[in-house]
Design an enzyme around this catalytic site. Structure first.
Site, PDB file in Angstrom:
ATOM      1  N   GLU A  31       0.898  -0.915  -0.386  1.00 38.43           N
ATOM      2  CA  GLU A  31       0.094   0.589   0.181  1.00 38.43           C
ATOM      3  C   GLU A  31       0.680   1.365  -0.035  1.00 38.43           C
ATOM      4  O   GLU A  31       1.767   0.754   0.510  1.00 38.43           O
ATOM      5  CB  GLU A  31      -0.372   0.182   1.607  1.00 38.43           C
ATOM      6  CG  GLU A  31      -1.991  -0.541   0.924  1.00 38.43           C
ATOM      7  CD  GLU A  31      -2.820  -1.096   1.903  1.00 38.43           C
ATOM      8  OE1 GLU A  31      -4.314  -1.194   2.034  1.00 38.43           O
ATOM      9  OE2 GLU A  31      -2.821  -0.837   2.791  1.00 38.43           O
TER      10      GLU A  31
ATOM     11  N   CYS B 204      -0.888   5.362  11.149  1.00 36.74           N
ATOM     12  CA  CYS B 204      -0.099   5.401  11.632  1.00 36.74           C
ATOM     13  C   CYS B 204       0.116   3.925  12.588  1.00 36.74           C
ATOM     14  O   CYS B 204      -1.358   3.891  13.484  1.00 36.74           O
ATOM     15  CB  CYS B 204       0.942   6.309  12.238  1.00 36.74           C
ATOM     16  SG  CYS B 204       2.286   6.125  12.498  1.00 36.74           S
TER      17      CYS B 204
END
Length: 372
Positions: free
Chosen positions: A91, A345
């Site tokens: 990704e 994150c």
């Protein structure tokens, strides 16, 4: 037969030169592919005739394909799922900023819209950090320099990219040669990104940090520290056993002496683990000899099995106040983007058996602001 990416510079240059073709044609090939990403290499104009059968037999304009692109509700973040030719996926995440929003130092901020791309350097990761979803995948394989650059090519279909951060899947310095070559490509023609707008993040691979400035002199270094002492680091980051904190700090001091650059320190805030006042004082004492920017990162859930909790906002602000007020260390709290598409994150993980995306990577506050 597996083909090489035309952005695998070393392989492409070797093949061309072995065929008596000048490497000076490589930027011309890249420019055409960047402008026409779904082209066949036979379509690239103005090459020697002997170049076409060579390119056709061994290379592809893009060896990866874009499987999906998902926008966050506010359309500020776009998560790209990219399929590689070996059947695995990675990704990349596009994050958009408008620098005119808000103020800096009490004054209106200049500029306008700009985008940052978070790229992956490996499929999976060997580091096994317990707060990061990528670690649950284990390590699958390194990306080639071309596969890294292709993430940027795919991203250009959605936004003009100004900054690149190596904060996606994988430990960039464990794929050192490919990451260095990919950055050299990104900063050359036709991409022409400024090296000052590229950031490489690492858990602290000491031997690679020791040579990073020589190979990439103007690139930013970010260190995933996440704890102020070796014991806590080893508890939450098993790989830290191989990189003792004292030796890591020595390496960072040498790096900074040679580069004269600020170092970005990433610090994930885990409730009751590393977010107490004494931890802030320990961190301040550890870092006060360096010129750093500390980025405090709210922990993002990575599944029901996680034993960690997010620090309270009160603890985060108290931690920040200690670092700023007592140790005079510039400290920011990470602006999370893309949580509604699992784009924050530490959440990046790809389910390889089902080839579906269940997470992605996030980013710190706009890197250009932190350099000031």
């Amino acid at each position: 037969m597996a083909f090489r990416s035309v952005f695998d510079y070393g392989a492409l240059r070797t093949e061309l030169e072995n065929a008596g073709i000048s490497a000076h044609f490589i930027p011309l090939i890249w420019k055409y592919v960047l402008q026409n990403p779904i082209c066949e290499l036979d379509e690239v104009p103005s090459l020697p005739s002997s170049a076409y059968p060579l390119l056709r037999s061994k290379f592809r304009a893009l060896t990866s394909s874009l499987s999906s692109a998902v926008d966050s509700r506010d359309r500020v973040t776009t998560k790209l799922l990219i399929s590689l030719q070996n059947g695995t996926s990675v990704e990349a995440v596009i994050m958009r900023y408008d620098t005119r929003l808000g103020k800096y130092d009490g004054k209106p901020r200049p500029g306008g819209p700009r985008s940052t791309l978070c790229v992956s350097s490996q499929v999976g990761c060997k580091m096994g950090c317990k707060f990061c979803a990528t670690g649950t995948m284990g390590f699958k394989n390194n990306l080639s320099s071309g596969e890294i650059v292709e993430q940027l090519v795919h991203a250009y279909r959605f936004s003009h990219i100004r900054n690149v951060v190596f904060m996606g899947m994988g430990e960039p310095l464990n794929n050192y040669a490919a990451v260095v070559e990919a950055i050299q490509i990104m900063t050359g023609f036709p991409f022409q990104l400024s090296p000052k707008r590229i950031t490489v993040s690492t858990v602290g691979i000491i031997h690679a940090i020791n040579k990073l400035h020589d190979d990439l002199p103007n690139v930013n270094l970010a260190v995933s520290l996440h704890a102020p002492d070796q014991d806590i680091r080893c508890q939450i980051m098993p790989a830290a056993r191989a990189f003792p904190l004292g030796k890591l700090m020595d390496a960072l001091q040498t790096y900074q002496k040679n580069s004269q650059h600020k170092i970005f320190i990433e610090y994930i805030m885990l409730d009751g683990v590393n977010d107490q006042e004494q931890h802030a004082h320990q961190l301040g004492s550890l870092l006060e000899m360096l010129k750093v920017v500390v980025n405090l990162i709210p922990f993002n859930p990575i599944g029901t099995k996680s034993c960690f909790r997010t620090s309270t906002e009160q603890n985060v602000r108290k931690f920040q106040k200690i670092l700023r007020g007592i140790y005079n260390i510039r400290t920011t709290v990470r602006q999370e983007m893309g949580q509604d598409i699992s784009g924050a994150c530490g959440q990046l993980v790809v389910n390889l058996s089902e080839q579906r995306s269940v997470g992605s990577a996030g980013l710190l506050t706009d890197i250009e602001d932190l350099r000031i």
